[in-house]
Design a protein around this motif. Structure first.
Motif, mmCIF file in Angstrom:
data_model
loop_
_atom_site.group_PDB
_atom_site.id
_atom_site.type_symbol
_atom_site.label_atom_id
_atom_site.label_comp_id
_atom_site.label_asym_id
_atom_site.label_seq_id
_atom_site.Cartn_x
_atom_site.Cartn_y
_atom_site.Cartn_z
ATOM 1 N N SER A 175 -0.125 33.297 -34.059
ATOM 2 C CA SER A 175 -1.226 32.545 -34.818
ATOM 3 C C SER A 175 -1.073 30.926 -34.850
ATOM 4 C CB SER A 175 -1.496 33.425 -35.694
ATOM 5 O OG SER A 175 -2.014 34.833 -35.677
ATOM 6 N N ARG A 221 -2.831 33.514 -40.796
ATOM 7 C CA ARG A 221 -3.166 34.687 -40.099
ATOM 8 C C ARG A 221 -3.821 34.355 -38.860
ATOM 9 N NH1 ARG A 221 -4.334 37.306 -44.094
ATOM 10 N NH2 ARG A 221 -2.312 39.260 -44.628
ATOM 11 N N HIS A 222 -5.029 33.865 -39.487
ATOM 12 C CA HIS A 222 -6.203 33.239 -38.525
ATOM 13 C C HIS A 222 -6.487 32.042 -37.603
ATOM 14 C CE1 HIS A 222 -7.806 37.144 -39.782
ATOM 15 N NE2 HIS A 222 -7.921 36.637 -41.122
ATOM 16 N N GLY A 223 -5.116 31.744 -37.922
ATOM 17 C CA GLY A 223 -4.670 30.370 -37.482
ATOM 18 C C GLY A 223 -5.426 29.059 -37.767
ATOM 19 N N HIS A 276 -9.014 28.490 -38.380
ATOM 20 C CA HIS A 276 -9.743 30.241 -38.155
ATOM 21 C C HIS A 276 -10.673 30.743 -37.366
ATOM 22 C CE1 HIS A 276 -10.205 33.767 -41.350
ATOM 23 N NE2 HIS A 276 -11.139 33.790 -40.275
ATOM 24 N N LEU A 298 -9.070 33.055 -35.132
ATOM 25 C CA LEU A 298 -8.641 34.196 -34.849
ATOM 26 C C LEU A 298 -9.741 36.103 -35.775
ATOM 27 C CD1 LEU A 298 -5.192 34.215 -34.053
ATOM 28 C CD2 LEU A 298 -6.986 34.229 -32.856
ATOM 29 N N VAL A 338 -5.393 38.772 -33.183
ATOM 30 C CA VAL A 338 -4.286 38.777 -34.122
ATOM 31 C C VAL A 338 -3.432 39.179 -33.291
ATOM 32 C CG1 VAL A 338 -3.063 38.231 -36.871
ATOM 33 C CG2 VAL A 338 -5.088 37.510 -36.476
ATOM 34 N N ASN A 339 -2.180 38.304 -33.222
ATOM 35 C CA ASN A 339 -1.706 38.865 -32.616
ATOM 36 C C ASN A 339 -0.352 39.440 -33.507
ATOM 37 O OD1 ASN A 339 1.317 39.564 -31.255
ATOM 38 N ND2 ASN A 339 0.515 38.266 -29.446
ATOM 39 N N TYR A 340 -0.712 40.358 -34.171
ATOM 40 C CA TYR A 340 0.749 40.526 -35.501
ATOM 41 C C TYR A 340 1.522 41.121 -35.215
ATOM 42 C CZ TYR A 340 -3.897 41.745 -37.482
ATOM 43 O OH TYR A 340 -5.570 41.337 -37.898
ATOM 44 N N ASN A 389 3.165 37.408 -34.859
ATOM 45 C CA ASN A 389 3.703 37.007 -36.321
ATOM 46 C C ASN A 389 4.329 37.242 -36.912
ATOM 47 O OD1 ASN A 389 1.483 35.306 -35.708
ATOM 48 N ND2 ASN A 389 0.205 36.547 -36.538
ATOM 49 N N THR A 445 -7.276 43.137 -41.623
ATOM 50 C CA THR A 445 -6.107 42.720 -41.350
ATOM 51 C C THR A 445 -4.771 43.515 -41.822
ATOM 52 O OG1 THR A 445 -6.073 41.090 -43.640
ATOM 53 C CG2 THR A 445 -7.221 40.451 -41.340
#
Length: 281
Positions: free
Chosen positions: A32, A50-52, A55, A57, A62-64, A67, A183
């Protein structure tokens, strides 16, 4: 080392003495944003939003995997997330802090939810997906900070980005869920695959929409109004947590891959061995 994943409104850690910013892709794509390494009180920390930045994303964007992999590659052994959640239980009131210890995956299958596949087979146990020691440490920190954390709860993860219907809210309650969010899945399960001790602090913003009073139904405006107030409490708890020693990760987290991998090393190619060595570390 403890890694923090900041959710809505938590895009940095005030007081963190930044020593390094780590950027770049992973074998699973781009995270992110940058991983920030620094020190706060006596602890070396890693942080990612998390959301970049800004915010940008949505939960399903989100590319979990990236991350979690980037944090593990940077040296994380523990992962503590923060996220906004709705309450499906009357006793877990808006404004509270709540830590789930079980999960129900109610997403639609569009998220990349495992590191494995493509020639690397593994089945990791997630019977107890959360680090009880990390939850207890946060609970103790909350008590020192003069607040409380509800624990022993079940979190239902929905796909989003839309907010749910009342029928869906009632259904999740019938399944025994206490919290709903967008999330924590697959984040919690990827953390187990990466052999990280995981926990999350939920900031309760609303009662979702299961109550009959429309004034109690979730809305973006209400989320952000209450979230800002609760976030200040969460920051105090995190600050108190970092003033004390952290518990050692449980063996079931740090050795999750010991008996989960089915594919022998001889069947792996060089690239697979490289990323798998990060997860195994």
């Amino acid at each position: 080392m403890l890694a923090i994943i900041g959710g809505t409104g938590l895009y940095d850690l005030p007081g963190l003495q930044v020593t390094e910013r780590l950027s770049g892709d992973t074998p699973f794509g781009a995270p992110s944003g940058d991983i920030v390494r620094g020190r706060l009180h006596a602890h070396e920390l890693l942080f990612i939003a998390r959301h970049g930045a800004g915010h940008r994303l949505l939960p399903h964007e989100v590319n979990y995997r990236a991350n979690v992999f980037a944090l593990k590659r940077a040296g994380a052994t523990r992962l503590l997330g923060f996220s906004a959640v709705g309450s499906l239980a009357l006793e877990v009131a808006p404004g509270a802090l709540a830590m789930p210890e079980q999960y129900v995956d109610w997403t639609r299958g569009s998220r990349e939810r495992t590191f494995f596949g493509g020639g690397v087979a593994a089945h990791v146990s997630t019977a107890r997906p959360v680090s009880a020691g990390l939850v207890a440490a946060v609970q103790a920190a909350a008590q020192r900070a003069g607040t409380a954390v509800a624990r022993g709860l079940t979190y239902a993860c929905v796909e989003g980005p839309r907010l749910g219907t009342q029928a869906e809210s009632h259904l999740l309650r019938q399944l025994g869920c206490h919290l709903v969010g967008m999330t924590n899945v697959p984040e919690v399960f990827l953390a187990r695959e990466a052999q990280l001790a995981y926990a999350t602090v939920g900031l309760v913003t609303d009662y979702d929409c299961w109550l009959e009073d429309p004034a109690q139904h979730v809305s973006v405006g209400a989320i952000f109004e209450r979230y800002g107030q609760t976030l200040a409490t969460a920051r105090r708890v995190l600050d108190e947590l970092l003033r004390a020693p952290l518990p050692e990760p449980e063996a079931e987290s740090r050795q999750a891959l010991a008996s989960a991998l089915l594919t022998p090393d001889a069947a792996l190619d060089e690239a697979q061995r490289a990323w798998l060595s990060v997860l195994r570390a």
